[in-house]
Motif scaffolding. Structure first.
Motif, PDB file in Angstrom:
ATOM      1  N   TYR A  52      54.939  13.654 -55.849  1.00 55.60           N
ATOM      2  CA  TYR A  52      53.452  13.530 -56.359  1.00 55.60           C
ATOM      3  C   TYR A  52      52.732  14.957 -56.385  1.00 55.60           C
ATOM      4  O   TYR A  52      52.204  15.382 -57.301  1.00 55.60           O
ATOM      5  CB  TYR A  52      52.680  12.557 -55.546  1.00 55.60           C
ATOM      6  N   ASP A  53      52.953  15.700 -55.271  1.00 56.94           N
ATOM      7  CA  ASP A  53      52.310  16.777 -55.258  1.00 56.94           C
ATOM      8  C   ASP A  53      52.896  17.910 -56.153  1.00 56.94           C
ATOM      9  O   ASP A  53      52.261  18.647 -56.829  1.00 56.94           O
ATOM     10  CB  ASP A  53      52.307  17.560 -53.609  1.00 56.94           C
ATOM     11  N   ARG A  54      54.206  17.841 -56.292  1.00 60.47           N
ATOM     12  CA  ARG A  54      54.927  18.528 -57.385  1.00 60.47           C
ATOM     13  C   ARG A  54      54.459  18.208 -58.845  1.00 60.47           C
ATOM     14  O   ARG A  54      54.365  19.175 -59.831  1.00 60.47           O
ATOM     15  CB  ARG A  54      56.209  18.629 -57.440  1.00 60.47           C
ATOM     16  N   MET A  55      54.248  17.040 -58.987  1.00 60.09           N
ATOM     17  CA  MET A  55      53.681  16.575 -60.348  1.00 60.09           C
ATOM     18  C   MET A  55      52.398  17.271 -60.594  1.00 60.09           C
ATOM     19  O   MET A  55      52.244  17.840 -61.747  1.00 60.09           O
ATOM     20  CB  MET A  55      53.716  15.046 -60.478  1.00 60.09           C
ATOM     21  N   ALA A  56      51.491  17.241 -59.436  1.00 63.50           N
ATOM     22  CA  ALA A  56      50.081  17.675 -60.056  1.00 63.50           C
ATOM     23  C   ALA A  56      50.465  19.163 -60.216  1.00 63.50           C
ATOM     24  O   ALA A  56      49.700  20.040 -60.916  1.00 63.50           O
ATOM     25  CB  ALA A  56      49.397  17.526 -58.646  1.00 63.50           C
ATOM     26  N   ARG A  57      51.163  19.742 -59.399  1.00 59.55           N
ATOM     27  CA  ARG A  57      51.464  21.470 -59.547  1.00 59.55           C
ATOM     28  C   ARG A  57      52.043  22.016 -60.919  1.00 59.55           C
ATOM     29  O   ARG A  57      51.332  22.746 -61.584  1.00 59.55           O
ATOM     30  CB  ARG A  57      52.312  22.159 -58.640  1.00 59.55           C
ATOM     31  N   GLU A  58      52.876  20.751 -61.542  1.00 58.17           N
ATOM     32  CA  GLU A  58      53.511  21.320 -62.812  1.00 58.17           C
ATOM     33  C   GLU A  58      52.512  21.083 -64.012  1.00 58.17           C
ATOM     34  O   GLU A  58      52.457  22.024 -64.808  1.00 58.17           O
ATOM     35  CB  GLU A  58      54.806  20.338 -63.270  1.00 58.17           C
ATOM     36  N   ILE A  59      51.671  20.092 -63.843  1.00 59.25           N
ATOM     37  CA  ILE A  59      50.733  19.750 -64.921  1.00 59.25           C
ATOM     38  C   ILE A  59      49.790  20.991 -64.518  1.00 59.25           C
ATOM     39  O   ILE A  59      49.076  21.314 -65.720  1.00 59.25           O
ATOM     40  CB  ILE A  59      50.070  18.587 -64.643  1.00 59.25           C
TER      41      ILE A  59
END
Length: 531
Positions: free
Chosen positions: A133-140
């Motif tokens: 989840y955290d990585r998804m936030a970073r990529e967006i």
């Protein structure tokens, strides 16, 4: 391997190579970046000092004799030469290094925006494998930082996951349009604007996690709306998808397909109302994301219609078909919410036909009765452990009557011939829920004084909802969005205070999601009866 730099001005001197070899590592700052430089056996390497996992300093990490850097907080490992993340997820930003006249220089130029955006989307897709989840936030966030459209993350995610939904739409698709509306109407800063995007992408990843691909048939045939509806009714996915592909190939849009899709969704009291809600929300989502999102979203929707359960075929709701056949638009009896409370499914359906001549009055009465039931839900039923599976009732059995009614008003308003099906199916909710209310409940503590302020505050709150399960969060999103829509459309309707009190009670009440003892008892009873 060194990357091409934009110009010599992007080179930053670090220190002499001799000094770096003696120290082994060096930290410097440039353009707001913290950059760590390491002297390895086979060369000099520079990277972001912040570990891409949780941001801990890689200067405090361990470098083996080669070029493998370990973050000592959570054991993520990075190959500084090749750029691969060996243990963990997400990539580590590296910087080209040059040795010029015995001095170490690092190129701090950012790569082209298009390159960053493409890498962010690729990494976003990789994050789905373990639901990071955290990585998804970073990529967006990376997409936004370089000026790319952050909604591209959604368009891509709907495409990536479409084949991994064995039975079509879930609430991952069904709540996305509402999330985007909340983003537009209530997000006050960049962080709040990011939340709905991550929630949508994360929900898609969660619902498709580790699911194999279930490819859609590739055949296309000329579109015919009657044949399209018939294919869905026959549960013939191949034919329905072929007709859908034919429609899209001919340039038809969702709005051209909406009426037959709504007809198919209302052909039965179907999937506890989800089917019609999914039709409504798919259209709203395509409106927001554009035609490039239409194919994966429509394929997922059609599959869900093909495989939807048909509750009117079970004994509890068989009176629905008889009531629909008897509908004549001639019933002249006045109707109010009180007339529809406490009735069984057959009785409430019969009462509907007595007032079939005034569809608006019926809709208001139904919505008022649904709101009253929602407000008076007997929560003891939710906590009971000794009842049969048929009594597994919770808050969502009541909230769905509201979200379904909103879809009925929206879609039947555009396809008026479908009003009888929509109204009678709302009545099915009432009949089913009639036995699970506490009519003597004191509801005065839940009254709402300022409807607009209450709804605005509730909708803002979902931007930091705190619910671990996506399915819980999206039911708050869907319900609040539907209620706001209904109250906005009829602010002076008599059911408005009851509806808002019901929502207030729901939001402030515990929501039991896992039933360990009930499940155990029902399992033992089921097995004992197997013979």
């Amino acid at each position: 391997m060194a990357l091409a730099r934009e110009s010599a001005s992007s080179l930053v001197r670090v220190e002499t190579l001799e000094t770096l070899l003696e120290k082994g590592r060096h930290l410097f700052k440039a353009d707001g970046k913290q950059i760590a430089v390491f002297a390895g056996e086979d060369g000099v390497y520079a990277c972001n000092n912040r570990c891409p996992h949780e941001g801990y300093p890689l200067m405090e990490g361990s470098l083996d004799k080669g070029c493998i850097l370990t973050c000592n907080w959570h054991n993520w490992k990075f190959d500084l030469a090749g750029g691969e993340t060996l243990v963990g997820g997400d990539k580590l930003r590296r910087y080209p290094v040059e040795i010029i006249d015995g001095e170490v220089w690092v190129d701090v130029a950012d790569p082209p925006a298009e390159e960053v955006a493409a890498a962010a989307l690729n990494s976003l897709r990789d994050s789905f494998r373990r639901h990071e989840y955290d990585r998804m936030a970073r990529e967006i966030s990376r997409l936004q930082k370089v000026g790319a459209d952050p909604l591209d993350a959604l368009r891509a995610a709907f495409t990536w996951t479409a084949e991994h939904f064995e039975y079509g739409c879930t609430h991952a698709q069904g709540a996305a349009a509402d999330w985007l509306a909340i983003r537009d109407d209530y997000a006050a800063d960049d962080a709040q604007r990011l939340v709905p995007l991550v929630e949508i992408v994360g929900h898609l990843a969660w619902d498709s996690l580790r699911e194999p691909a279930y490819p859609y048939p590739a055949e296309s045939r000329p579109y015919d709306p009657a044949a399209f509806v018939a294919a869905i009714e026959a549960e013939d996915e191949a034919a329905a998808v072929a007709l859908l592909r034919g429609a899209l190939g001919a340039g038809l849009t969702f709005r051209d397909l909406e009426a037959p899709l709504a007809e198919a969704a209302l052909a039965h009291y179907q999937d506890f109302g989800h089917s019609l809600i999914y039709v409504q929300k798919t259209g709203e989502l395509i409106d927001r994301l554009g035609p490039e999102a239409a194919e994966p979203l429509l394929l997922t929707l059609v599959r869900s219609l093909v495989y939807a359960t048909r509750e009117d075929l079970i004994p509890e709701f068989r009176a629905y078909g008889l009531a629909l056949a008897a509908w004549d638009d001639q019933g002249g009896a006045p109707v109010a919410a009180e007339d529809l409370q406490g009735l069984s499914v057959p009785k409430v359906l019969a009462r509907m036909n007595a007032s079939s001549g005034d569809r608006r009055a019926l809709y208001d009465a139904l919505l008022g009765a649904a709101a009253w039931q929602f407000l008076h839900f007997d929560t003891d039923i939710m906590y009971a452990t000794g009842k049969s599976v048929s009594h597994n009732v919770n808050w969502l059995d009541f909230s769905h009557a509201i979200t379904f009614a909103n879809a009925v008003r929206t879609l039947c308003g555009r396809s008026p011939d479908l009003w009888p099906q929509g109204l009678l199916q709302i009545a099915c909710f009432l009949g089913r829920n009639a036995g699970y209310v506490d009519k003597d409940l004191d509801v005065t503590p839940w009254q709402v004084e300022d409807p607009r302020a209450f709804l605005d505050e509730a909708l803002k709150s979902v931007l930091d909802h705190g619910q671990f399960e996506y399915i819980v969060a999206v039911h708050y999103v869907k319900l609040l969005s539907a209620v706001k829509d209904e109250v906005t459309a009829a602010p002076d309707a008599p059911w408005v205070p009851v509806m808002l009190a019901a929502v207030n009670r729901f939001l402030q009440s515990p929501f039991k999601r896992k039933h360990t003892l009930r499940t155990a008892k029902q399992a033992l009873g089921f097995v004992a009866a197997e013979g």
